[in-house]
Scaffold this motif. Structure first.
Motif, mmCIF file in Angstrom:
data_model
loop_
_atom_site.group_PDB
_atom_site.id
_atom_site.type_symbol
_atom_site.label_atom_id
_atom_site.label_comp_id
_atom_site.label_asym_id
_atom_site.label_seq_id
_atom_site.Cartn_x
_atom_site.Cartn_y
_atom_site.Cartn_z
ATOM 1 N N MET A 1 47.077 39.873 37.735
ATOM 2 C CA MET A 1 48.404 39.710 38.297
ATOM 3 C C MET A 1 49.304 40.322 37.235
ATOM 4 N N GLY A 2 49.265 40.337 36.165
ATOM 5 C CA GLY A 2 50.129 41.087 35.049
ATOM 6 C C GLY A 2 50.215 42.460 34.988
ATOM 7 N N LEU A 3 48.724 43.157 35.406
ATOM 8 C CA LEU A 3 48.907 44.463 35.472
ATOM 9 C C LEU A 3 49.267 44.837 36.748
ATOM 10 N N GLY A 4 49.484 43.906 37.707
ATOM 11 C CA GLY A 4 50.158 44.466 39.036
ATOM 12 C C GLY A 4 49.013 44.827 40.115
ATOM 13 N N VAL A 5 47.656 44.326 39.570
ATOM 14 C CA VAL A 5 46.526 44.768 40.699
ATOM 15 C C VAL A 5 46.526 43.952 41.980
ATOM 16 N N ILE A 6 46.981 42.955 41.745
ATOM 17 C CA ILE A 6 46.808 41.657 42.678
ATOM 18 C C ILE A 6 48.296 41.185 42.739
ATOM 19 N N ASP A 7 48.686 40.738 44.058
ATOM 20 C CA ASP A 7 49.734 39.856 43.914
ATOM 21 C C ASP A 7 49.750 38.310 43.966
ATOM 22 N N ALA A 8 48.828 37.966 44.367
ATOM 23 C CA ALA A 8 48.348 36.436 44.355
ATOM 24 C C ALA A 8 46.800 36.235 43.678
ATOM 25 N N PRO A 9 46.610 35.307 43.090
ATOM 26 C CA PRO A 9 45.339 34.773 42.701
ATOM 27 C C PRO A 9 44.123 35.284 43.847
ATOM 28 N N ILE A 10 43.112 35.706 43.412
ATOM 29 C CA ILE A 10 42.019 35.737 44.638
ATOM 30 C C ILE A 10 40.903 34.656 43.868
ATOM 31 N N ARG A 11 40.211 34.396 45.253
ATOM 32 C CA ARG A 11 39.207 33.534 44.825
ATOM 33 C C ARG A 11 37.883 33.884 44.407
ATOM 34 N N MET A 12 37.671 33.475 42.762
ATOM 35 C CA MET A 12 36.600 33.955 42.223
ATOM 36 C C MET A 12 35.586 32.973 41.743
ATOM 37 N N LEU A 13 35.983 31.603 41.403
ATOM 38 C CA LEU A 13 35.237 30.537 41.322
ATOM 39 C C LEU A 13 34.398 30.119 42.662
ATOM 40 N N PHE A 14 33.041 29.866 42.589
ATOM 41 C CA PHE A 14 32.260 29.003 43.734
ATOM 42 C C PHE A 14 32.073 30.334 44.693
ATOM 43 N N THR A 15 31.822 31.598 44.229
ATOM 44 C CA THR A 15 31.333 32.729 44.639
ATOM 45 C C THR A 15 29.968 33.103 43.843
ATOM 46 N N GLU A 16 29.106 33.957 44.593
ATOM 47 C CA GLU A 16 28.029 34.301 44.186
ATOM 48 C C GLU A 16 28.153 35.526 43.129
ATOM 49 N N THR A 17 29.204 36.443 43.339
ATOM 50 C CA THR A 17 29.687 37.270 42.449
ATOM 51 C C THR A 17 29.963 36.747 40.998
ATOM 52 N N ALA A 18 30.701 35.459 40.898
ATOM 53 C CA ALA A 18 30.978 34.929 39.606
ATOM 54 C C ALA A 18 29.612 34.371 39.035
ATOM 55 N N LEU A 19 28.692 33.990 39.775
ATOM 56 C CA LEU A 19 27.510 33.410 39.341
ATOM 57 C C LEU A 19 26.758 34.438 38.779
ATOM 58 N N ILE A 20 26.669 35.804 39.381
ATOM 59 C CA ILE A 20 26.003 36.617 38.684
ATOM 60 C C ILE A 20 26.608 37.210 37.479
ATOM 61 N N ILE A 21 27.804 37.285 37.537
ATOM 62 C CA ILE A 21 28.602 37.862 36.106
ATOM 63 C C ILE A 21 28.150 37.037 35.066
ATOM 64 N N GLY A 22 28.405 35.602 35.462
ATOM 65 C CA GLY A 22 28.224 34.676 34.266
ATOM 66 C C GLY A 22 26.844 34.493 33.879
#
Length: 277
Positions: free
Chosen positions: A129-150
């Motif tokens: 959000m600080g870089l202006g890439v997104i305007d509002a928070p996106i859902r990352m937690l509780f996703t399979e993508t987050a699990l794979i990255i972690g």
């Protein structure tokens, strides 16, 4: 008594220890999964497990997450191991410390750290959000993508170190010899460096996949009960459902997957090395 018998006696305490702590419990677990209501041996529990679409979905999710975690860890680990093998002095020491030091931190701590980063008000959303890439928070937690990255972050050292162990044994004269024969950088990498380091890649992939397919703490903290894995289903069967046969059946399936990974990686490594030790 000959030398071989004396060596066998020295190994006997360790073998008895392993048999009591690992072999016997696994045998009891397998026996429990093969019993029917009357106590006779039967495959009914396995048939029932695979007949349930939910169970098949959990199995497929577990294998998919483990495979994607392994691929991501490999993509990050190979250039890291290459840089580590070519670094000298303090630079090599710094990279090694960066790889080994996280192993001293508990998995729970690292999983909690990723869960904080992936929150709606976490550092990742804040930076985007600080870089202006997104305007509002996106859902990352509780996703399979987050699990794979972690998971890839937690298991990264287990991929880097086997590859580095093979790379450090390669003679630097080999790429130089290929260069004198007119081979470009890409040719030298894909035809010289990569084939010679495949045993390390196979070993690291086997380690990472085995750890990823059986992880419990990381998915419990990052995705919770929304996207269960086999390990989470085992804990749920024993602790909440009190269904010991279901837990034993899933444990046996997980054990078979681990055995398949070990045998498959051993066969593949033998094929790559041409039977050389």
């Amino acid at each position: 008594m000959n030398a071989e018998n004396r060596i066998a006696l020295l190994a006997a305490p360790g073998l008895l220890y392993l048999a009591a702590l690992y072999a016997l419990p696994l045998a009891l677990l397998l026996t429990e999964s093969l019993r029917d209501a009357e106590g006779a041996l039967s495959l009914a529990a396995y048939v029932e497990f695979f007949a349930d679409p939910f169970n098949r979905g959990v199995l497929w999710r577990t294998l998919r997450v483990a495979a994607l975690t392994t691929l991501l860890a490999l993509a990050l680990a190979y250039p890291t191991a290459l840089a580590l093998s070519r670094a000298r002095g303090w630079a090599q020491t710094a990279i090694l410390v960066a790889m080994v030091l996280p192993l001293s931190v508990g998995v729970i701590v690292k999983a909690f750290a990723w869960s904080i980063l992936f929150r709606a008000n976490g550092a990742i959303n804040g930076a985007l959000m600080g870089l202006g890439v997104i305007d509002a928070p996106i859902r990352m937690l509780f996703t399979e993508t987050a699990l794979i990255i972690g998971a890839a972050n937690v298991f990264l050292p287990f991929m880097v170190l086997p590859i580095y162990a093979v790379m450090r044994q390669l003679s630097p004269a080999l790429p130089e010899a290929a260069a004198t024969l007119g081979a470009g950088p890409f040719f030298r990498f894909f035809r010289v460096t990569l084939p010679l380091t495949l045993p390390g890649v196979i070993a690291g992939a086997a380690f990472t996949f085995s750890l990823s397919v059986s992880m419990y703490v990381i998915p419990s903290l990052i995705v919770g009960e929304r996207q269960q894995t086999l390990s989470m289903l085992i804990a749920r069967s024993f602790l909440f459902l009190r269904d010991e046969q279901l837990g034993a059946t899933i444990s046996a399936i997980l054990l078979l997957i681990a055995i398949a990974v070990v045998l498959g990686s051993s066969w593949l490594a033998a094929r790559v090395t041409g039977g050389r030790p």
